[in-house]
Design a protein around this motif. Structure first.
Motif, PDB file in Angstrom:
ATOM      1  N   GLY A  89      -3.921   6.250   4.325  1.00  0.00           N
ATOM      2  CA  GLY A  89      -2.650   6.665   3.781  1.00  0.00           C
ATOM      3  C   GLY A  89      -2.882   7.397   2.645  1.00  0.00           C
ATOM      4  N   CYS A  90      -3.844   7.504   1.630  1.00  0.00           N
ATOM      5  CA  CYS A  90      -4.101   8.266   0.656  1.00  0.00           C
ATOM      6  C   CYS A  90      -4.199   9.612   1.315  1.00  0.00           C
ATOM      7  CB  CYS A  90      -5.182   7.964  -0.208  1.00  0.00           C
ATOM      8  SG  CYS A  90      -4.909   6.353  -1.196  1.00  0.00           S
TER       9      CYS A  90
ATOM     10  N   GLU B 204      -3.381  10.975   4.088  1.00  0.00           N
ATOM     11  CA  GLU B 204      -2.312  11.558   4.842  1.00  0.00           C
ATOM     12  C   GLU B 204      -1.158  12.043   3.831  1.00  0.00           C
ATOM     13  OE1 GLU B 204      -0.828   8.323   7.250  1.00  0.00           O
ATOM     14  OE2 GLU B 204      -2.238   8.886   8.901  1.00  0.00           O
TER      15      GLU B 204
ATOM     16  N   TYR C 127       0.688  -1.261   0.071  1.00  0.00           N
ATOM     17  CA  TYR C 127      -0.102  -0.049  -0.026  1.00  0.00           C
ATOM     18  C   TYR C 127       0.965   1.393   0.034  1.00  0.00           C
ATOM     19  CZ  TYR C 127      -4.239  -2.454   1.075  1.00  0.00           C
ATOM     20  OH  TYR C 127      -5.348  -3.588   1.179  1.00  0.00           O
ATOM     21  N   LYS C 128       1.784   1.485   0.852  1.00  0.00           N
ATOM     22  CA  LYS C 128       2.735   2.459   1.021  1.00  0.00           C
ATOM     23  C   LYS C 128       3.477   2.637  -0.284  1.00  0.00           C
ATOM     24  CE  LYS C 128       6.648   4.228   3.602  1.00  0.00           C
ATOM     25  NZ  LYS C 128       7.656   4.083   4.475  1.00  0.00           N
TER      26      LYS C 128
END
Length: 262
Positions: A233-234, A236, A163-164
């Motif tokens: 995460g998106c 952020e 994901y990262k």
């Protein structure tokens, strides 16, 4: 069922400098060419029995996303499109044959994937084959100034550990976007046509996407916690996430929004 010959060493990265790199034995891998029904068209797609990154088969999200894109094809006109995680290339082939779209495939830096997409292009009468970019998420992107104003993908949230890296690639493509003259003209026309925020638009209104945008369809079931990791995460990373219905998501830089057009 037919067979294809490849070197098993090409499928597995050697992280510990073991003898895998020295593997020379040819492994016979089975594949099958199937006819798949897409909206309004049937495609012949070669699928392999195995690939360590699951780039070998068509997944349910591909067909669902093809249906959604067909229903919203008016938002695709004039777009320059990049598909992430193209796998067999079936979705991109469908979009090119059905709507004559400018589309580029991309996937992990792997010769088997690239060759299979090229094969499937030829099997469905797309010659020359679609342009393809070999890119591993999180690595520097081969194009310094990306000019794709629409990035698409289906069923790519399988590996939580990636994901990262996926978000890193998305952030680059969306935030480093450099519109060409055609895209600039298209954006100007859309601005002049009038829009309303997607949150206040009635159901069934025409969807108008920002420039640039990432459209993602997700049908394979994963845990809510895993989904949250990606979407958080998106956010952020400075990306807005909106659910457009039917498990299709629009992700774009925070300075722009998804709209519905009357």
């Amino acid at each position: 069922m037919d067979t294809a010959i490849f070197s098993s060493s090409s499928l597995f990265a050697d992280d510990d400098n073991s003898s895998v790199d020295e593997e020379t034995t040819e492994t016979r891998q089975s594949y099958v060419e199937r006819k798949h029904e897409f909206p309004g068209i049937a495609l012949n797609i070669r699928e392999y029995s195995f690939h360590h990154l699951n780039a070998n088969l068509l997944w349910p999200g591909t067909f669902a996303f093809a249906e959604w894109l067909s229903q919203h094809r008016f938002c695709l006109g004039g777009r320059k499109i990049l598909e992430l995680g193209s796998g067999t290339g079936a979705l991109a082939i469908f979009l090119r044959k059905s709507f004559q779209l400018d589309i580029t495939t991309s996937d992990y830096d792997d010769m088997e994937i690239e060759e299979n997409i090229a094969h499937n292009c030829g099997a469905n009468g797309i010659l020359p084959v679609l342009p393809h970019i070999k890119h591993s998420w999180g690595d520097p992107f081969p194009t310094v100034d990306p000019d794709w104003d629409l990035v698409i993908a289906s069923d790519i949230l399988l590996y939580v550990k990636q994901y990262k890296n996926l978000i890193k690639t998305l952030s680059f493509l969306l935030k480093s976007y450099k519109p060409n003259s055609e895209a600039t003209s298209l954006m100007r026309n859309e601005q002049n046509s009038g829009t309303m925020p997607i949150d206040s638009a009635p159901f069934g209104e025409h969807l108008e996407l920002p420039h640039p945008a990432f459209l993602m369809s997700w049908k394979r079931r994963i845990g809510k916690e895993d989904e949250s990791i990606f979407f958080t995460g998106c956010e952020e990373a400075g990306l807005d996430v909106r659910h457009l219905g039917s498990r299709v998501y629009c992700i774009n830089p925070r300075r722009t929004t998804c709209h519905n057009k009357p």
